[in-house]
Scaffold this active site. Sequence first.
Site, mmCIF file in Angstrom:
data_model
loop_
_atom_site.group_PDB
_atom_site.id
_atom_site.type_symbol
_atom_site.label_atom_id
_atom_site.label_comp_id
_atom_site.label_asym_id
_atom_site.label_seq_id
_atom_site.Cartn_x
_atom_site.Cartn_y
_atom_site.Cartn_z
ATOM 1 C CE LYS A 73 -3.891 2.035 2.581
ATOM 2 N NZ LYS A 73 -4.818 1.869 3.720
ATOM 3 C CB SER A 148 -8.205 3.724 2.684
ATOM 4 O OG SER A 148 -7.380 3.077 3.632
ATOM 5 C CB SER A 172 -8.546 0.902 5.581
ATOM 6 O OG SER A 172 -9.228 2.127 5.546
#
Lengths: 484, 96
Positions: A73, A148, A172
Amino acid sequence: MNDLSTLTVHELQAGFRRGDFTPLEALESLENAISSRDPQIGAYLSRDFETARAAAASADILLPLGGVPIAIKDAINVQGEPCRCASKMLENFISPYDATVISKLRAAGAIPFGRLNMDEFAMGSSTENSAFQKTRNPWDTGRIPGGSSGGSAASVASRTAFASLGSDTGGSIRQPAALCGVVGLKPSYGRVSRYGLVAFASSLDQIGPLARTTRDCASLMNILAGKDSRDSTSLDLPAEDFTAALGRDLRGVKLGIPKEYFVDGMDTRVRSRVEAAIAHCESQGAELIEVSLPHTAYAVGVYYIIATAEASANLARFDGVRYGHRADHPRDLLDHYMRSREEGFGSEVKRRIILGTYVLSSGYYDAYYLRAQKVRTLIRRDFEQAFEKVDALVCPTSPDLAFRIGERTDDPLRMYLADIFTIATNLAGICGLSVPCGFVEENGRSLPVGMQFLGRALDETRLLGIADAYERSCGLDFARALPK
Amino acid sequence: MSNPSLDVRDVARLARIELNDAEVATFQEQLGRVLGYVEQLNALDVSGVEPTAHANPVFNVLRVDESRAGLDRRDALKNAPRVANNLVVVTKVIDQ
Protein backbone atom coordinates in the site's frame (compact mmCIF):
# COMPACT_ATOMS: atom_id res chain seq x y z
CA MET A 1 5.64 -21.10 -19.18
CA ASN A 2 2.45 -21.62 -17.18
CA ASP A 3 0.64 -18.65 -15.71
CA LEU A 4 1.76 -18.67 -12.09
CA SER A 5 -0.18 -15.55 -11.11
CA THR A 6 -3.19 -17.58 -9.95
CA LEU A 7 -1.22 -19.48 -7.28
CA THR A 8 -1.50 -18.80 -3.57
CA VAL A 9 1.63 -17.88 -1.62
CA HIS A 10 1.61 -21.36 -0.12
CA GLU A 11 1.50 -23.01 -3.57
CA LEU A 12 4.12 -20.65 -4.91
CA GLN A 13 6.53 -21.58 -2.14
CA ALA A 14 5.85 -25.29 -2.60
CA GLY A 15 6.62 -24.86 -6.31
CA PHE A 16 9.89 -23.04 -5.59
CA ARG A 17 10.99 -25.77 -3.21
CA ARG A 18 10.08 -28.58 -5.58
CA GLY A 19 12.02 -26.79 -8.29
CA ASP A 20 8.94 -26.51 -10.55
CA PHE A 21 9.70 -22.86 -11.21
CA THR A 22 11.87 -20.06 -9.84
CA PRO A 23 11.09 -16.78 -8.07
CA LEU A 24 12.15 -14.98 -11.25
CA GLU A 25 9.60 -16.94 -13.27
CA ALA A 26 6.92 -16.16 -10.68
CA LEU A 27 7.77 -12.48 -10.92
CA GLU A 28 7.62 -12.63 -14.72
CA SER A 29 4.14 -14.16 -14.48
CA LEU A 30 3.17 -11.28 -12.26
CA GLU A 31 4.62 -8.77 -14.74
CA ASN A 32 2.55 -10.32 -17.54
CA ALA A 33 -0.56 -10.33 -15.36
CA ILE A 34 -0.05 -6.67 -14.48
CA SER A 35 0.57 -5.66 -18.10
CA SER A 36 -2.55 -7.43 -19.31
CA ARG A 37 -4.98 -6.85 -16.43
CA ASP A 38 -3.97 -3.80 -14.41
CA PRO A 39 -4.83 -1.24 -17.13
CA GLN A 40 -8.50 -2.18 -16.56
CA ILE A 41 -8.19 -2.28 -12.76
CA GLY A 42 -5.74 0.46 -11.79
CA ALA A 43 -4.53 -1.14 -8.56
CA TYR A 44 -0.89 -0.08 -9.02
CA LEU A 45 0.33 3.51 -8.81
CA SER A 46 3.85 2.45 -9.77
CA ARG A 47 6.02 -0.66 -9.88
CA ASP A 48 9.71 -1.19 -10.20
CA PHE A 49 10.23 -4.51 -11.99
CA GLU A 50 13.98 -4.04 -12.40
CA THR A 51 14.73 -3.88 -8.67
CA ALA A 52 12.30 -6.74 -8.03
CA ARG A 53 13.93 -8.89 -10.73
CA ALA A 54 17.34 -8.41 -9.14
CA ALA A 55 15.90 -9.45 -5.77
CA ALA A 56 14.12 -12.45 -7.33
CA ALA A 57 17.27 -13.60 -9.10
CA SER A 58 19.15 -13.82 -5.82
CA ALA A 59 16.25 -14.94 -3.59
CA ASP A 60 16.86 -17.60 -0.96
CA ILE A 61 13.81 -19.83 -1.28
CA LEU A 62 14.54 -21.56 2.02
CA LEU A 63 13.74 -18.40 3.98
CA PRO A 64 10.17 -18.20 5.40
CA LEU A 65 8.89 -16.09 2.49
CA GLY A 66 11.86 -16.60 0.18
CA GLY A 67 11.24 -15.22 -3.31
CA VAL A 68 7.61 -14.20 -2.72
CA PRO A 69 6.69 -10.77 -4.13
CA ILE A 70 4.43 -8.79 -1.79
CA ALA A 71 2.68 -5.67 -3.10
CA ILE A 72 2.59 -2.66 -0.79
CA LYS A 73 0.00 0.00 0.00
CA ASP A 74 1.23 3.47 -0.89
CA ALA A 75 1.16 4.50 2.82
CA ILE A 76 4.07 2.21 3.81
CA ASN A 77 7.64 3.37 3.23
CA VAL A 78 9.94 1.26 1.04
CA GLN A 79 13.40 2.73 0.66
CA GLY A 80 13.99 4.28 -2.76
CA GLU A 81 10.34 3.93 -3.83
CA PRO A 82 7.71 6.67 -4.01
CA CYS A 83 5.47 6.90 -0.92
CA ARG A 84 2.76 9.29 -1.92
CA CYS A 85 -0.26 8.14 0.11
CA ALA A 86 -2.14 8.78 -3.14
CA SER A 87 -1.81 12.50 -2.35
CA LYS A 88 -0.53 15.44 -4.34
CA MET A 89 1.00 16.54 -1.05
CA LEU A 90 3.58 13.74 -1.43
CA GLU A 91 3.64 13.57 -5.22
CA ASN A 92 7.44 13.73 -5.39
CA PHE A 93 8.30 11.97 -2.15
CA ILE A 94 10.81 9.11 -2.30
CA SER A 95 11.18 7.08 0.90
CA PRO A 96 14.60 7.47 2.51
CA TYR A 97 14.10 4.37 4.68
CA ASP A 98 12.20 1.08 5.05
CA ALA A 99 9.21 0.71 7.35
CA THR A 100 9.80 -1.99 9.97
CA VAL A 101 7.36 -4.36 8.23
CA ILE A 102 9.38 -3.95 5.03
CA SER A 103 12.69 -4.71 6.80
CA LYS A 104 11.02 -7.80 8.26
CA LEU A 105 9.69 -8.93 4.88
CA ARG A 106 13.14 -8.50 3.32
CA ALA A 107 14.78 -10.44 6.15
CA ALA A 108 12.27 -13.24 5.52
CA GLY A 109 13.28 -13.34 1.85
CA ALA A 110 10.13 -11.66 0.49
CA ILE A 111 10.30 -9.08 -2.28
CA PRO A 112 8.38 -5.87 -1.46
CA PHE A 113 7.16 -4.79 -4.83
CA GLY A 114 4.89 -2.10 -6.31
CA ARG A 115 2.88 0.76 -4.87
CA LEU A 116 -0.84 0.17 -4.45
CA ASN A 117 -3.52 2.78 -4.81
CA MET A 118 -5.57 3.92 -1.83
CA ASP A 119 -7.79 6.71 -0.61
CA GLU A 120 -5.64 9.77 0.01
CA PHE A 121 -3.95 9.39 3.42
CA ALA A 122 -6.17 6.29 3.95
CA MET A 123 -9.25 8.47 4.32
CA GLY A 124 -12.12 6.84 2.51
CA SER A 125 -14.02 3.64 1.86
CA SER A 126 -13.88 3.41 -1.93
CA THR A 127 -10.37 4.43 -3.12
CA GLU A 128 -12.12 7.23 -5.04
CA ASN A 129 -10.23 9.77 -2.91
CA SER A 130 -6.91 8.93 -4.58
CA ALA A 131 -5.41 12.04 -6.16
CA PHE A 132 -3.98 9.97 -9.01
CA GLN A 133 -6.38 7.34 -10.32
CA LYS A 134 -9.51 5.30 -9.78
CA THR A 135 -9.19 1.64 -8.88
CA ARG A 136 -11.93 -0.61 -10.20
CA ASN A 137 -13.43 -3.69 -8.63
CA PRO A 138 -12.16 -6.74 -10.58
CA TRP A 139 -15.61 -8.37 -10.31
CA ASP A 140 -17.35 -5.41 -11.95
CA THR A 141 -15.21 -2.57 -13.23
CA GLY A 142 -18.11 -0.13 -12.88
CA ARG A 143 -17.84 -0.52 -9.12
CA ILE A 144 -15.45 0.56 -6.39
CA PRO A 145 -13.03 -1.94 -4.80
CA GLY A 146 -13.67 -0.61 -1.28
CA GLY A 147 -11.12 1.36 0.67
CA SER A 148 -8.94 2.70 1.82
CA SER A 149 -6.71 -0.28 0.87
CA GLY A 150 -8.56 -0.66 -2.45
CA GLY A 151 -5.42 -1.31 -4.49
CA SER A 152 -4.26 -3.92 -1.97
CA ALA A 153 -7.53 -5.87 -2.35
CA ALA A 154 -8.04 -5.35 -6.10
CA SER A 155 -4.51 -6.51 -6.95
CA VAL A 156 -4.88 -9.76 -4.99
CA ALA A 157 -8.37 -10.36 -6.46
CA SER A 158 -7.27 -9.70 -10.05
CA ARG A 159 -4.19 -11.94 -9.67
CA THR A 160 -1.76 -9.07 -10.14
CA ALA A 161 -0.39 -9.70 -6.63
CA PHE A 162 -0.01 -12.94 -4.67
CA ALA A 163 -0.50 -11.06 -1.42
CA SER A 164 -0.31 -7.46 -0.28
CA LEU A 165 0.01 -5.22 2.73
CA GLY A 166 -2.72 -2.79 3.69
CA SER A 167 -3.50 -0.66 6.71
CA ASP A 168 -6.73 -0.60 8.69
CA THR A 169 -7.87 2.35 10.80
CA GLY A 170 -11.63 1.75 10.67
CA GLY A 171 -11.98 -1.17 8.26
CA SER A 172 -9.55 -0.26 5.49
CA ILE A 173 -8.23 -3.82 5.10
CA ARG A 174 -11.40 -5.81 5.83
CA GLN A 175 -13.98 -3.82 3.85
CA PRO A 176 -12.04 -3.86 0.53
CA ALA A 177 -11.13 -7.51 1.14
CA ALA A 178 -14.86 -8.26 1.47
CA LEU A 179 -15.87 -6.28 -1.60
CA CYS A 180 -13.11 -7.85 -3.74
CA GLY A 181 -13.51 -11.44 -2.49
CA VAL A 182 -10.15 -11.90 -0.74
CA VAL A 183 -9.02 -12.50 2.84
CA GLY A 184 -7.82 -9.54 4.92
CA LEU A 185 -6.65 -9.43 8.54
CA LYS A 186 -6.53 -6.43 10.84
CA PRO A 187 -4.23 -7.48 13.67
CA SER A 188 -4.83 -6.38 17.27
CA TYR A 189 -3.53 -2.94 18.12
CA GLY A 190 0.15 -3.25 19.06
CA ARG A 191 0.78 -6.52 17.20
CA VAL A 192 2.56 -4.98 14.22
CA SER A 193 4.95 -2.04 14.25
CA ARG A 194 3.58 1.12 12.67
CA TYR A 195 7.06 2.58 12.14
CA GLY A 196 7.18 3.72 8.52
CA LEU A 197 3.40 3.70 8.06
CA VAL A 198 2.29 7.25 7.31
CA ALA A 199 0.18 8.05 10.37
CA PHE A 200 -3.55 8.71 10.02
CA ALA A 201 -5.06 8.00 13.47
CA SER A 202 -2.33 6.68 15.72
CA SER A 203 -4.51 4.99 18.34
CA LEU A 204 -6.35 3.02 15.63
CA ASP A 205 -3.93 2.36 12.73
CA GLN A 206 -2.61 -1.14 12.17
CA ILE A 207 -0.82 -2.78 9.23
CA GLY A 208 -2.05 -6.18 8.07
CA PRO A 209 -1.97 -8.71 5.20
CA LEU A 210 -4.39 -9.37 2.34
CA ALA A 211 -4.20 -12.66 0.43
CA ARG A 212 -6.32 -15.26 -1.33
CA THR A 213 -6.38 -17.65 1.63
CA THR A 214 -6.41 -17.43 5.40
CA ARG A 215 -3.32 -19.63 5.43
CA ASP A 216 -1.37 -17.06 3.43
CA CYS A 217 -2.43 -14.29 5.83
CA ALA A 218 -1.20 -16.42 8.75
CA SER A 219 2.18 -17.00 7.06
CA LEU A 220 2.59 -13.27 6.53
CA MET A 221 1.65 -12.51 10.13
CA ASN A 222 4.50 -14.73 11.30
CA ILE A 223 6.83 -12.22 9.68
CA LEU A 224 4.99 -8.94 10.33
CA ALA A 225 4.27 -9.27 14.06
CA GLY A 226 6.61 -8.32 16.87
CA LYS A 227 7.95 -5.66 19.19
CA ASP A 228 9.81 -2.80 17.57
CA SER A 229 11.79 -0.29 19.61
CA ARG A 230 10.86 2.31 16.99
CA ASP A 231 7.13 2.02 17.76
CA SER A 232 6.51 2.36 21.49
CA THR A 233 2.93 1.09 21.05
CA SER A 234 4.09 -2.25 19.65
CA LEU A 235 3.75 -4.96 22.28
CA ASP A 236 6.55 -7.09 23.65
CA LEU A 237 5.12 -10.60 23.41
CA PRO A 238 6.62 -14.07 23.07
CA ALA A 239 7.05 -15.18 19.45
CA GLU A 240 3.92 -16.87 18.17
CA ASP A 241 3.21 -19.22 15.26
CA PHE A 242 0.07 -17.80 13.68
CA THR A 243 -0.31 -20.93 11.54
CA ALA A 244 -0.57 -23.15 14.65
CA ALA A 245 -4.38 -23.45 14.59
CA LEU A 246 -4.74 -24.00 10.83
CA GLY A 247 -6.10 -27.32 9.59
CA ARG A 248 -8.55 -27.82 12.46
CA ASP A 249 -12.35 -27.99 12.28
CA LEU A 250 -15.13 -25.99 13.91
CA ARG A 251 -16.31 -28.59 16.41
CA GLY A 252 -16.87 -27.04 19.82
CA VAL A 253 -15.98 -23.51 18.66
CA LYS A 254 -18.27 -20.98 20.32
CA LEU A 255 -19.28 -18.30 17.83
CA GLY A 256 -21.10 -15.21 19.04
CA ILE A 257 -23.60 -13.53 16.76
CA PRO A 258 -23.89 -9.87 17.68
CA LYS A 259 -27.53 -9.01 17.04
CA GLU A 260 -26.67 -5.34 16.41
CA TYR A 261 -24.75 -6.39 13.28
CA PHE A 262 -27.87 -7.71 11.55
CA VAL A 263 -29.88 -4.57 11.10
CA ASP A 264 -32.55 -3.09 8.89
CA GLY A 265 -31.04 -1.07 6.12
CA MET A 266 -28.31 -3.53 5.21
CA ASP A 267 -28.49 -5.29 1.85
CA THR A 268 -30.77 -8.29 2.43
CA ARG A 269 -28.76 -10.37 -0.04
CA VAL A 270 -25.57 -9.73 1.96
CA ARG A 271 -27.43 -10.65 5.10
CA SER A 272 -28.74 -13.93 3.67
CA ARG A 273 -25.29 -14.99 2.40
CA VAL A 274 -23.74 -14.33 5.80
CA GLU A 275 -26.56 -16.10 7.60
CA ALA A 276 -26.14 -19.11 5.33
CA ALA A 277 -22.40 -19.13 6.06
CA ILE A 278 -23.07 -18.98 9.80
CA ALA A 279 -25.51 -21.88 9.46
CA HIS A 280 -22.73 -23.77 7.69
CA CYS A 281 -20.43 -23.13 10.66
CA GLU A 282 -23.09 -24.63 12.90
CA SER A 283 -23.38 -27.69 10.63
CA GLN A 284 -19.62 -28.13 11.08
CA GLY A 285 -20.00 -28.31 14.85
CA ALA A 286 -19.73 -24.68 15.93
CA GLU A 287 -21.98 -23.60 18.76
CA LEU A 288 -23.87 -20.40 17.97
CA ILE A 289 -24.62 -17.97 20.78
CA GLU A 290 -26.48 -14.70 20.34
CA VAL A 291 -24.65 -11.83 22.02
CA SER A 292 -25.25 -8.12 22.31
CA LEU A 293 -22.85 -5.23 21.72
CA PRO A 294 -25.25 -2.54 22.89
CA HIS A 295 -23.11 0.47 21.95
CA THR A 296 -22.58 -0.55 18.32
CA ALA A 297 -24.80 2.23 16.99
CA TYR A 298 -22.41 4.83 18.47
CA ALA A 299 -19.22 3.48 16.91
CA VAL A 300 -19.30 5.50 13.70
CA GLY A 301 -19.89 8.72 15.62
CA VAL A 302 -17.07 7.98 18.07
CA TYR A 303 -14.76 7.06 15.22
CA TYR A 304 -15.31 10.22 13.21
CA ILE A 305 -14.45 12.30 16.26
CA ILE A 306 -11.40 10.35 17.45
CA ALA A 307 -9.95 9.51 14.03
CA THR A 308 -10.33 13.05 12.68
CA ALA A 309 -8.92 14.56 15.90
CA GLU A 310 -5.83 12.35 15.65
CA ALA A 311 -5.56 13.01 11.92
CA SER A 312 -5.66 16.77 12.40
CA ALA A 313 -2.64 16.46 14.69
CA ASN A 314 -0.78 13.89 12.56
CA LEU A 315 -1.26 15.78 9.31
CA ALA A 316 0.00 19.03 10.84
CA ARG A 317 3.46 17.76 9.83
CA PHE A 318 2.67 18.48 6.19
CA ASP A 319 3.82 22.07 6.25
CA GLY A 320 5.70 22.25 2.95
CA VAL A 321 9.06 22.78 4.67
CA ARG A 322 10.98 19.52 5.16
CA TYR A 323 9.07 17.47 2.60
CA GLY A 324 5.83 17.54 0.68
CA HIS A 325 4.19 20.12 -1.53
CA ARG A 326 5.19 23.77 -1.12
CA ALA A 327 3.20 26.61 -2.71
CA ASP A 328 5.08 28.95 -5.03
CA HIS A 329 6.09 32.45 -3.92
CA PRO A 330 4.53 32.60 -0.46
CA ARG A 331 3.93 36.14 0.82
CA ASP A 332 4.71 35.13 4.37
CA LEU A 333 4.79 32.04 6.57
CA LEU A 334 1.02 31.89 7.13
CA ASP A 335 0.41 32.13 3.39
CA HIS A 336 3.07 29.43 2.87
CA TYR A 337 1.23 27.03 5.19
CA MET A 338 -2.27 27.83 4.03
CA ARG A 339 -1.65 27.59 0.31
CA SER A 340 0.71 24.60 0.52
CA ARG A 341 -1.97 22.65 2.39
CA GLU A 342 -4.79 23.96 0.19
CA GLU A 343 -2.95 22.81 -2.94
CA GLY A 344 -1.58 19.55 -1.55
CA PHE A 345 -4.60 18.02 0.19
CA GLY A 346 -7.75 16.73 -1.49
CA SER A 347 -11.30 17.45 -0.32
CA GLU A 348 -11.81 14.51 2.04
CA VAL A 349 -8.50 15.13 3.81
CA LYS A 350 -9.37 18.81 4.27
CA ARG A 351 -12.82 17.88 5.51
CA ARG A 352 -11.41 15.54 8.13
CA ILE A 353 -8.64 17.88 9.28
CA ILE A 354 -11.23 20.62 9.75
CA LEU A 355 -13.59 18.34 11.65
CA GLY A 356 -10.72 17.08 13.82
CA THR A 357 -9.49 20.59 14.52
CA TYR A 358 -13.01 21.61 15.49
CA VAL A 359 -13.65 18.73 17.92
CA LEU A 360 -10.32 19.46 19.65
CA SER A 361 -10.81 23.21 19.78
CA SER A 362 -11.28 25.12 22.99
CA GLY A 363 -14.88 25.00 24.17
CA TYR A 364 -15.75 21.87 22.18
CA TYR A 365 -13.12 19.41 23.44
CA ASP A 366 -15.24 18.08 26.32
CA ALA A 367 -18.46 17.94 24.33
CA TYR A 368 -16.94 16.00 21.45
CA TYR A 369 -13.49 14.51 21.97
CA LEU A 370 -13.67 13.64 25.66
CA ARG A 371 -17.20 12.28 25.33
CA ALA A 372 -16.13 10.16 22.36
CA GLN A 373 -13.23 8.71 24.36
CA LYS A 374 -15.66 7.74 27.11
CA VAL A 375 -18.05 6.07 24.69
CA ARG A 376 -14.99 4.29 23.28
CA THR A 377 -14.58 2.74 26.73
CA LEU A 378 -18.19 1.51 26.62
CA ILE A 379 -17.60 -0.04 23.18
CA ARG A 380 -14.50 -1.85 24.48
CA ARG A 381 -16.46 -3.18 27.44
CA ASP A 382 -19.16 -4.52 25.13
CA PHE A 383 -16.54 -6.70 23.45
CA GLU A 384 -14.93 -7.77 26.72
CA GLN A 385 -18.29 -8.95 27.99
CA ALA A 386 -19.13 -10.76 24.76
CA PHE A 387 -15.76 -12.55 24.73
CA GLU A 388 -16.46 -13.95 28.19
CA LYS A 389 -19.04 -16.20 26.51
CA VAL A 390 -17.59 -16.94 23.07
CA ASP A 391 -14.33 -17.71 21.24
CA ALA A 392 -15.01 -15.28 18.39
CA LEU A 393 -17.78 -13.17 16.93
CA VAL A 394 -19.11 -13.63 13.41
CA CYS A 395 -20.94 -10.97 11.40
CA PRO A 396 -21.02 -9.28 7.98
CA THR A 397 -17.95 -7.19 7.04
CA SER A 398 -19.88 -4.57 5.09
CA PRO A 399 -23.62 -3.83 5.02
CA ASP A 400 -23.49 -3.48 1.22
CA LEU A 401 -22.07 -4.97 -1.92
CA ALA A 402 -19.45 -2.95 -3.79
CA PHE A 403 -21.23 0.21 -4.87
CA ARG A 404 -20.97 1.99 -8.20
CA ILE A 405 -18.14 4.43 -8.84
CA GLY A 406 -19.36 7.95 -8.05
CA GLU A 407 -22.47 6.81 -6.21
CA ARG A 408 -21.51 8.22 -2.80
CA THR A 409 -18.80 10.79 -3.47
CA ASP A 410 -21.06 13.77 -2.67
CA ASP A 411 -22.38 12.30 0.57
CA PRO A 412 -19.57 11.88 3.14
CA LEU A 413 -21.90 10.71 5.90
CA ARG A 414 -23.28 7.90 3.75
CA MET A 415 -19.72 6.94 2.81
CA TYR A 416 -18.76 6.88 6.50
CA LEU A 417 -21.63 4.49 7.26
CA ALA A 418 -20.07 1.93 4.87
CA ASP A 419 -17.67 1.16 7.73
CA ILE A 420 -20.37 0.57 10.34
CA PHE A 421 -19.42 -3.10 10.94
CA THR A 422 -15.65 -2.66 10.95
CA ILE A 423 -15.04 0.50 12.97
CA ALA A 424 -15.73 -0.83 16.47
CA THR A 425 -12.91 -3.39 16.06
CA ASN A 426 -10.34 -0.60 15.83
CA LEU A 427 -11.88 1.37 18.69
CA ALA A 428 -11.64 -1.73 20.90
CA GLY A 429 -8.13 -2.67 19.68
CA ILE A 430 -9.18 -6.27 18.96
CA CYS A 431 -8.41 -8.32 15.84
CA GLY A 432 -10.70 -8.92 12.88
CA LEU A 433 -10.58 -10.85 9.64
CA SER A 434 -12.77 -10.82 6.56
CA VAL A 435 -13.16 -13.99 4.53
CA PRO A 436 -15.27 -14.42 1.37
CA CYS A 437 -18.53 -16.26 2.09
CA GLY A 438 -20.59 -16.12 -1.10
CA PHE A 439 -21.67 -14.20 -4.15
CA VAL A 440 -24.65 -12.10 -5.15
CA GLU A 441 -25.58 -12.00 -8.82
CA GLU A 442 -26.37 -8.52 -10.05
CA ASN A 443 -26.81 -7.49 -13.70
CA GLY A 444 -25.03 -10.62 -14.85
CA ARG A 445 -22.08 -10.03 -12.51
CA SER A 446 -21.04 -12.01 -9.46
CA LEU A 447 -20.23 -9.71 -6.55
CA PRO A 448 -18.46 -11.18 -3.52
CA VAL A 449 -19.78 -10.97 0.03
CA GLY A 450 -17.42 -10.94 3.02
CA MET A 451 -17.95 -12.41 6.46
CA GLN A 452 -16.05 -11.07 9.41
CA PHE A 453 -14.66 -13.00 12.36
CA LEU A 454 -13.68 -10.84 15.34
CA GLY A 455 -11.40 -12.08 18.11
CA ARG A 456 -10.09 -10.95 21.47
CA ALA A 457 -7.08 -8.70 21.49
CA LEU A 458 -4.00 -10.82 20.64
CA ASP A 459 -6.11 -13.87 19.76
CA GLU A 460 -5.11 -13.90 16.07
CA THR A 461 -3.93 -17.51 16.05
CA ARG A 462 -7.32 -18.79 17.12
CA LEU A 463 -9.11 -16.35 14.80
CA LEU A 464 -7.06 -17.51 11.82
CA GLY A 465 -7.77 -21.14 12.76
CA ILE A 466 -11.54 -20.52 12.80
CA ALA A 467 -11.48 -18.65 9.48
CA ASP A 468 -9.33 -21.36 7.90
CA ALA A 469 -11.73 -24.07 9.10
CA TYR A 470 -14.64 -22.15 7.56
CA GLU A 471 -12.78 -21.50 4.33
CA ARG A 472 -11.76 -25.13 3.77
CA SER A 473 -15.18 -26.57 4.59
CA CYS A 474 -17.49 -24.05 2.92
CA GLY A 475 -17.29 -25.66 -0.52
CA LEU A 476 -16.45 -22.40 -2.29
CA ASP A 477 -12.95 -22.46 -3.69
CA PHE A 478 -12.26 -18.77 -3.35
CA ALA A 479 -8.57 -19.11 -4.02
CA ARG A 480 -9.61 -20.34 -7.48
CA ALA A 481 -12.66 -18.12 -8.04
CA LEU A 482 -11.57 -15.63 -10.67
CA PRO A 483 -13.30 -12.47 -11.77
CA LYS A 484 -14.43 -12.77 -15.40
CA MET B 1 -28.17 21.04 7.70
CA SER B 2 -25.74 23.51 9.20
CA ASN B 3 -24.32 23.62 12.69
CA PRO B 4 -24.45 27.11 14.20
CA SER B 5 -21.33 26.63 16.35
CA LEU B 6 -19.15 25.43 13.47
CA ASP B 7 -17.54 28.25 11.48
CA VAL B 8 -15.66 26.37 8.75
CA ARG B 9 -13.68 29.39 7.61
CA ASP B 10 -12.43 30.06 11.12
CA VAL B 11 -11.54 26.41 11.83
CA ALA B 12 -9.81 26.07 8.45
CA ARG B 13 -7.62 29.02 9.41
CA LEU B 14 -6.75 27.32 12.69
CA ALA B 15 -5.87 24.21 10.67
CA ARG B 16 -3.82 26.32 8.24
CA ILE B 17 -5.83 25.40 5.17
CA GLU B 18 -6.93 28.05 2.69
CA LEU B 19 -10.44 27.39 1.38
CA ASN B 20 -12.37 29.10 -1.41
CA ASP B 21 -15.96 30.25 -0.90
CA ALA B 22 -17.43 27.21 -2.64
CA GLU B 23 -15.47 24.83 -0.40
CA VAL B 24 -16.50 26.74 2.72
CA ALA B 25 -20.17 26.43 1.75
CA THR B 26 -19.90 22.72 0.88
CA PHE B 27 -17.94 21.79 4.01
CA GLN B 28 -20.26 23.85 6.22
CA GLU B 29 -23.21 21.81 4.97
CA GLN B 30 -21.47 18.40 4.94
CA LEU B 31 -19.76 18.76 8.31
CA GLY B 32 -22.97 20.15 9.79
CA ARG B 33 -24.64 16.89 8.86
CA VAL B 34 -21.76 14.83 10.30
CA LEU B 35 -21.95 16.79 13.56
CA GLY B 36 -25.72 16.30 13.56
CA TYR B 37 -25.14 12.56 13.30
CA VAL B 38 -22.58 12.65 16.12
CA GLU B 39 -25.15 14.33 18.40
CA GLN B 40 -26.49 10.84 19.14
CA LEU B 41 -23.57 10.38 21.57
CA ASN B 42 -25.31 12.88 23.86
CA ALA B 43 -28.03 10.31 24.49
CA LEU B 44 -25.59 8.23 26.56
CA ASP B 45 -24.84 8.71 30.22
CA VAL B 46 -21.04 8.67 30.45
CA SER B 47 -20.69 10.03 33.97
CA GLY B 48 -18.08 8.03 35.84
CA VAL B 49 -16.75 6.38 32.65
CA GLU B 50 -12.99 6.60 32.16
CA PRO B 51 -11.95 7.86 28.73
CA THR B 52 -9.98 5.47 26.49
CA ALA B 53 -7.09 7.26 24.86
CA HIS B 54 -5.36 4.15 23.59
CA ALA B 55 -6.21 0.56 22.78
CA ASN B 56 -3.51 -0.87 25.05
CA PRO B 57 -2.72 0.30 28.55
CA VAL B 58 1.01 0.67 27.96
CA PHE B 59 2.85 3.28 30.01
CA ASN B 60 6.36 4.66 30.19
CA VAL B 61 8.01 2.66 27.43
CA LEU B 62 11.74 2.93 28.00
CA ARG B 63 14.80 1.78 26.16
CA VAL B 64 18.51 1.96 26.82
CA ASP B 65 19.71 5.51 26.26
CA GLU B 66 22.24 4.91 23.52
CA SER B 67 22.94 6.80 20.33
CA ARG B 68 21.75 5.33 17.06
CA ALA B 69 22.50 6.32 13.53
CA GLY B 70 19.81 8.57 12.08
CA LEU B 71 19.14 9.45 8.48
CA ASP B 72 22.08 10.62 6.47
CA ARG B 73 21.89 14.39 5.96
CA ARG B 74 21.81 14.04 2.19
CA ASP B 75 18.97 11.51 2.36
CA ALA B 76 17.05 13.66 4.83
CA LEU B 77 17.26 16.66 2.50
CA LYS B 78 16.30 14.82 -0.67
CA ASN B 79 12.57 15.40 -0.19
CA ALA B 80 12.80 19.02 0.98
CA PRO B 81 11.11 21.42 -1.47
CA ARG B 82 13.88 24.05 -1.04
CA VAL B 83 17.45 23.38 0.00
CA ALA B 84 20.56 25.55 0.14
CA ASN B 85 23.99 24.92 1.68
CA ASN B 86 22.87 21.52 2.99
CA LEU B 87 20.03 23.15 4.90
CA VAL B 88 16.27 23.37 4.48
CA VAL B 89 15.17 26.82 3.33
CA VAL B 90 12.15 28.11 5.23
CA THR B 91 9.86 31.00 4.42
CA LYS B 92 10.85 34.20 6.20
CA VAL B 93 9.34 34.36 9.69
CA ILE B 94 10.49 37.80 10.93
CA ASP B 95 9.55 41.09 9.28
CA GLN B 96 12.46 43.37 8.45
